[in-house]
Design a protein around this motif. Structure first.
Motif, mmCIF file in Angstrom:
data_model
loop_
_atom_site.group_PDB
_atom_site.id
_atom_site.type_symbol
_atom_site.label_atom_id
_atom_site.label_comp_id
_atom_site.label_asym_id
_atom_site.label_seq_id
_atom_site.Cartn_x
_atom_site.Cartn_y
_atom_site.Cartn_z
ATOM 1 N N ASP A 170 6.120 99.802 81.671
ATOM 2 C CA ASP A 170 7.242 99.195 80.848
ATOM 3 C C ASP A 170 6.978 97.611 80.654
ATOM 4 O O ASP A 170 7.570 97.138 79.634
ATOM 5 C CB ASP A 170 8.827 99.619 81.235
ATOM 6 C CG ASP A 170 9.005 100.825 81.063
ATOM 7 O OD1 ASP A 170 8.689 101.153 79.973
ATOM 8 O OD2 ASP A 170 9.788 101.384 81.912
ATOM 9 N N LYS A 171 6.323 96.963 81.597
ATOM 10 C CA LYS A 171 6.165 95.598 81.386
ATOM 11 C C LYS A 171 4.963 95.419 80.666
ATOM 12 O O LYS A 171 4.912 94.318 79.713
ATOM 13 C CB LYS A 171 5.964 95.017 82.866
ATOM 14 C CG LYS A 171 7.053 95.071 84.025
ATOM 15 C CD LYS A 171 8.158 94.000 83.161
ATOM 16 C CE LYS A 171 9.539 94.102 84.353
ATOM 17 N NZ LYS A 171 10.330 93.324 83.728
ATOM 18 N N ILE A 172 3.673 95.874 80.808
ATOM 19 C CA ILE A 172 2.507 95.413 80.177
ATOM 20 C C ILE A 172 2.274 96.260 79.232
ATOM 21 O O ILE A 172 1.252 95.973 78.277
ATOM 22 C CB ILE A 172 1.373 95.256 81.142
ATOM 23 C CG1 ILE A 172 0.881 96.541 81.795
ATOM 24 C CG2 ILE A 172 1.886 94.399 82.403
ATOM 25 C CD1 ILE A 172 -0.193 96.597 82.569
ATOM 26 N N GLU B 122 12.519 100.537 76.770
ATOM 27 C CA GLU B 122 12.151 99.305 77.750
ATOM 28 C C GLU B 122 12.399 99.831 79.187
ATOM 29 O O GLU B 122 11.834 99.058 80.072
ATOM 30 C CB GLU B 122 13.365 98.127 77.438
ATOM 31 C CG GLU B 122 14.717 98.709 78.112
ATOM 32 C CD GLU B 122 15.463 98.880 76.665
ATOM 33 O OE1 GLU B 122 16.562 98.927 76.637
ATOM 34 O OE2 GLU B 122 14.853 99.069 75.651
ATOM 35 N N VAL B 123 12.775 100.947 79.618
ATOM 36 C CA VAL B 123 12.884 101.621 80.999
ATOM 37 C C VAL B 123 12.448 102.887 80.917
ATOM 38 O O VAL B 123 12.493 103.782 81.820
ATOM 39 C CB VAL B 123 14.280 101.328 81.579
ATOM 40 C CG1 VAL B 123 14.623 99.961 81.825
ATOM 41 C CG2 VAL B 123 15.262 102.273 80.726
ATOM 42 N N ARG B 124 11.735 103.399 79.700
ATOM 43 C CA ARG B 124 11.521 104.859 79.818
ATOM 44 C C ARG B 124 10.406 105.351 80.573
ATOM 45 O O ARG B 124 10.338 106.295 81.451
ATOM 46 C CB ARG B 124 10.903 105.204 78.289
ATOM 47 C CG ARG B 124 10.632 106.887 78.129
ATOM 48 C CD ARG B 124 10.138 106.992 76.867
ATOM 49 N NE ARG B 124 11.553 107.152 76.141
ATOM 50 C CZ ARG B 124 11.610 106.439 74.964
ATOM 51 N NH1 ARG B 124 11.124 105.494 74.619
ATOM 52 N NH2 ARG B 124 12.976 106.500 74.371
ATOM 53 N N ALA B 125 9.109 104.591 80.927
ATOM 54 C CA ALA B 125 8.295 104.766 82.045
ATOM 55 C C ALA B 125 8.740 104.461 83.248
ATOM 56 O O ALA B 125 8.369 105.160 84.177
ATOM 57 C CB ALA B 125 6.998 103.829 81.501
ATOM 58 N N GLN C 86 13.451 92.942 77.674
ATOM 59 C CA GLN C 86 12.598 93.701 78.854
ATOM 60 C C GLN C 86 13.596 94.301 79.874
ATOM 61 O O GLN C 86 14.699 93.747 80.243
ATOM 62 C CB GLN C 86 11.836 92.724 79.552
ATOM 63 C CG GLN C 86 10.621 92.198 78.667
ATOM 64 C CD GLN C 86 9.702 91.385 79.253
ATOM 65 O OE1 GLN C 86 9.462 91.486 80.476
ATOM 66 N NE2 GLN C 86 8.967 90.436 78.873
ATOM 67 N N GLY C 87 13.349 95.513 80.199
ATOM 68 C CA GLY C 87 14.126 96.283 81.001
ATOM 69 C C GLY C 87 13.965 95.693 82.280
ATOM 70 O O GLY C 87 12.857 95.399 82.885
ATOM 71 N N LYS C 88 14.968 96.172 83.245
ATOM 72 C CA LYS C 88 14.486 95.828 84.628
ATOM 73 C C LYS C 88 14.725 97.187 85.503
ATOM 74 O O LYS C 88 15.313 98.101 84.927
ATOM 75 C CB LYS C 88 15.804 95.064 85.226
ATOM 76 C CG LYS C 88 15.715 93.636 84.511
ATOM 77 C CD LYS C 88 16.755 92.767 85.096
ATOM 78 C CE LYS C 88 16.745 91.201 84.417
ATOM 79 N NZ LYS C 88 18.011 90.464 85.104
ATOM 80 N N PHE C 89 14.086 97.165 86.617
ATOM 81 C CA PHE C 89 14.034 98.465 87.276
ATOM 82 C C PHE C 89 15.501 99.053 87.554
ATOM 83 O O PHE C 89 15.563 100.222 87.522
ATOM 84 C CB PHE C 89 13.366 98.290 88.636
ATOM 85 C CG PHE C 89 13.174 99.565 89.562
ATOM 86 C CD1 PHE C 89 11.934 100.346 89.160
ATOM 87 C CD2 PHE C 89 14.028 99.865 90.498
ATOM 88 C CE1 PHE C 89 12.027 101.450 89.846
ATOM 89 C CE2 PHE C 89 13.893 100.913 91.425
ATOM 90 C CZ PHE C 89 12.873 101.929 91.034
#
Length: 460
Positions: free
Chosen positions: A79-81, A374-377, A238-241
């Protein structure tokens, strides 16, 4: 195109979707193959490395522990890169650690290589399925996402066939077996080269020009950003864990974690130690041990065929409820038959394989549909990781369980675990069939079975 067009969710199925599904299927195939080939490899590995039951359990569980870390870490990183970079890197790692495993001379080396192999396998779940889900039209999303996971069982079946063919190579046959996943990893890597990045992910990062260029490349110059509905609320972010544990997503994360874990605990125990389980039933000889293991693995594939049809017809929730219910009954019955013989035990295992194959692919369908880009993966990776805690423990303990409780007792334990999955599905599962990702991930409350057309007349 009009501003109300929803290209990806409403598009007809095309050649690109089919190719991407095929490429994404390589990871689950390797997963099924690599996690199953070890069961056959242990036949020559155990005497070759003088392994005791505890060491056998460690080797069987090592890759599952690796999947825990791989899913949890690399789902978040994806989700980050981005999906594309990770889509390639994890296959390189799969090939490298498979080959290194074949050179092991000590137990700890085998365990370490299997651990890192598991990390690469765990990474591919969130990477490949998130990328695929973000391209697929809603009418075909469940079936095609599910098809990638049915391929897992095909990989397992191929592993048993390969193990049977390689068994006469002598005391070092296990070295060839544990190295063989590298062949499939390299083939899959070559297919995946050139796969585009997800335009949904690019939009979630505010990279609008790149997203527009990929939409035009995949669907045609007449399409653009107005033809893709966002599945995230508000501006690009950007999603956060920790986002998967907040608000509406906490219940979804809880559901995914419980049902996924309940599915994989008995599944991996059976796949990893199928020959030992069949031997405990009284079956002996290559035809029974190898042939029986191959037959069970093929029944997982057979079960997936009606499952892939039913998932769009009756919905995700109802399919999961029925499959858990059938598994609970099938695995529990032998424990109540006095002096149960091999035939009822094998039938119970066969029914389990069919029912599990009919719904196990929901492990990648549900989390991909229930969480935004943004948090799917991250969500898929977390579900992968949590499920492997239980499966690693069960795989480590399976040799002990067979010795202590026999085949019937081991199956009964699987029935109890499946009952937990059934209850979690009944209480927590939403219905997601035939709904766009934007609908599912921006609403405050998921559609209930009562008002979902896909689940009319369901068990709820």
């Amino acid at each position: 195109m009009s501003a109300t067009s929803n290209l990806i969710d409403d598009a007809p199925l095309n050649k690109f979707h089919k190719k991407l599904t095929f490429f994404a299927s390589g990871g689950p195939f390797i997963d099924g193959y690599a996690l199953s080939i070890i069961g056959i490899a242990l036949i020559t590995m155990v005497p070759g490395l003088h392994m005791n039951p505890a060491e056998i359990g460690m080797v069987g569980a090592a890759s599952l522990v690796g999947i825990f870390f791989g899913g949890g870490i690399f789902g978040w990183l994806t989700d980050k890169i981005g999906r594309h970079k990770m889509y390639i890197a994890d296959l390189i790692a799969l090939a490298v650690f498979s080959v290194l495993n074949s050179f092991a001379t000590e137990i700890w080396q085998v365990v370490l290589c299997r651990f890192f192999l598991g990390m690469a396998i765990g990474a591919d779940y969130p990477i490949a399925t998130s990328l695929l889900a973000e391209f697929l039209p809603k009418k075909h999303r469940g079936r095609l996402l599910g098809a990638t996971f049915v391929v897992w069982a095909i990989g397992a079946a191929v592993a048993y066939a390969a193990g049977y063919l390689l068994r006469d190579m002598g005391p070092d046959a296990w070295r060839v077996m544990v190295a063989s996943p590298a062949i499939f990893a390299i083939i899959t890597l070559l297919f995946r080269l050139g796969t585009p990045e997800s335009p949904r992910w690019l939009l979630s990062r505010g990279r609008r020009d790149e997203a527009d260029a990929i939409i035009k490349k995949v669907y045609g110059q007449q399409y653009g950003l107005s033809d893709i509905a966002s599945d995230s609320e508000g501006p690009a972010k950007q999603g956060k864990f920790l986002d998967i544990f907040r608000g509406q997503f906490l219940k979804r994360t809880l559901f995914v974690s419980i049902f996924w874990t309940a599915q994989v605990i008995p599944l991996f125990a059976v796949y990893t130690f199928a020959p030992d389980l069949l031997h405990s039933m009284g079956l002996t000889g290559d035809a029974n041990l190898y042939g029986g293991s191959f037959l069970i693995s093929m029944l997982f594939v057979v079960g997936g065929i009606p499952g892939l049809w039913l998932v769009e017809k009756i919905g995700r929730r109802r399919l999961l409820l029925w499959s858990f219910g059938i598994i609970v009954v099938a695995l529990a019955i032998p424990a109540f038959i006095p002096n149960v013989q091999a035939a009822p035990l094998f039938i119970a295992l066969a029914i389990f394989a069919l029912a599990s194959g009919a719904s196990s692919f929901l492990e990648v369908v549900y989390p991909n549909e229930l969480f935004p880009t943004e948090v799917r993966a991250t969500a898929v990776g977390f579900g992968t990781a949590i499920s492997r805690v239980g499966s690693a423990a069960s795989t480590y303990l399976m040799p002990v369980a067979i010795l202590s409780f026999g085949a019937a007792g081991s199956l009964l334990i699987g029935a109890v675990i499946s009952l937990v999955g059934l209850l979690a599905t009944f209480l927590l599962a939403p219905e997601t069939a035939n709904r766009s990702l934007s609908e599912l991930t921006t609403e405050k409350t998921p559609a209930s079975p009562a008002n979902s057309k896909a689940t009319e007349g369901s068990l709820s």
